[in-house]
Write a protein that holds these residues in place. Structure first.
Motif, PDB file in Angstrom:
ATOM      1  N   PRO A 175       0.830  -1.216   0.000  1.00 56.47           N
ATOM      2  CA  PRO A 175       0.000   0.000   0.000  1.00 56.47           C
ATOM      3  C   PRO A 175       0.859   1.258   0.000  1.00 56.47           C
ATOM      4  O   PRO A 175       1.925   1.301   0.626  1.00 56.47           O
ATOM      5  N   TYR A 184      -5.115  -1.793   6.456  1.00 53.98           N
ATOM      6  CA  TYR A 184      -4.906  -3.055   5.736  1.00 53.98           C
ATOM      7  C   TYR A 184      -4.230  -4.087   6.637  1.00 53.98           C
ATOM      8  O   TYR A 184      -4.615  -5.260   6.661  1.00 53.98           O
ATOM      9  N   SER A 188      -5.922  -7.497   7.802  1.00 56.54           N
ATOM     10  CA  SER A 188      -5.281  -8.728   7.346  1.00 56.54           C
ATOM     11  C   SER A 188      -4.932  -9.657   8.501  1.00 56.54           C
ATOM     12  O   SER A 188      -5.203 -10.863   8.452  1.00 56.54           O
ATOM     13  N   ILE A 243      -2.566  -1.872  -2.800  1.00 54.85           N
ATOM     14  CA  ILE A 243      -2.863  -3.160  -2.172  1.00 54.85           C
ATOM     15  C   ILE A 243      -2.578  -4.283  -3.157  1.00 54.85           C
ATOM     16  O   ILE A 243      -2.070  -5.345  -2.788  1.00 54.85           O
TER      17      ILE A 243
END
Length: 252
Positions: A175, A184, A188, A243
């Motif tokens: 990212p 993120y 994740s 991403i």
């Protein structure tokens, strides 16, 4: 004294394992997730993976009568689209190292009626079982990070690509923006594996998938690897803030 063992090691997620064992470990992951693979892709990405793949297909410029190799083709969602694009006189080879994924792809695509121009092959991307200079396009989507020797795989892809052909790689990447990266990472590491546990009762496989993304080369490193493998005019395009990234390289 040179420690020879370290040259026989590679990463399985964050863990260092022997190269000869990684292939089996990755196979076990995908054997575990195969039955729910398509459902989990939708859940994990909120359906955005469909847009990423649609952009990849457009970006590939696949045309009628071409020969297309879809490496790590999984359950065949992109192979289906390529089959329609190349038409009756074209060929699409769906290659995947995992037999469980290939079985699902065969059943799904046959139900869709596209069987005459699709060939299914269980193959390791590091040693592709094809002659030199045979494919117009090679596409690998969310598969490169699971390959043990990525450099060898890229060289193998270069060998079987026709002069004038191109390789397209769609893969998770880095990212670009700090706030996005923080969100993120949280999603994740803390949310995604729990979704895997809830839906498939397999948290560890999805934790590996998250870790494998973090260990995958970033955008510029992968571009350099492509150039070192012989590809020319290598370039990449960030999608969804980096991403994922779409890399393209040519064989001239």
């Amino acid at each position: 004294m040179i420690d020879e063992n370290k040259y026989n090691k590679t990463h399985f997620g964050f863990r260092l394992v022997s190269k000869k064992h990684k292939e089996l470990m990755v196979a076990n992951v995908f054997n575990s997730v195969a039955a729910n693979y398509d459902l989990m892709n939708d859940l994990m990405s909120f359906g955005i993976h469909r847009l990423w793949k649609r952009l990849t297909i457009q970006f590939s410029c696949v045309r009628r009568r071409q020969k297309v190799l879809n490496i790590a083709g999984g359950t065949g969602d992109m192979t289906d689209k390529f089959s329609r694009l190349v038409g009756e006189n074209g060929i699409v080879v769906l290659a995947d190292i995992n037999d469980s994924m290939l079985k699902i792809a065969r059943e799904k695509l046959r139900n869709n009626g596209y069987i005459n121009n699709i060939i299914y092959i269980q193959a390791n991307a590091e040693v592709l079982p094809f002659p030199n200079d045979i494919f117009d396009r090679i596409i690998i989507s969310f598969g490169l990070r699971n390959i043990t020797d990525k450099e060898q795989a890229l060289q193998s892809m270069y060998r079987v690509l026709k002069p004038g052909g191109c390789l397209i790689i769609l893969e998770f990447s880095r990212p670009l923006f700090i706030p996005l990266k923080k969100f993120y990472d949280f999603y994740s590491f803390y949310i995604l594996p729990k979704i895997g546990k809830l839906v498939t009762n397999d948290e560890s496989s999805y934790r590996y998938l998250v870790e494998s993304i973090r260990m995958h080369p970033d955008q510029d490193t992968l571009k350099a690897m492509m150039l070192n493998s012989g590809f020319e005019s290598a370039e990449y395009f960030n999608i969804t803030g980096g991403i994922v990234a779409l890399h393209r390289g040519y064989k001239f």
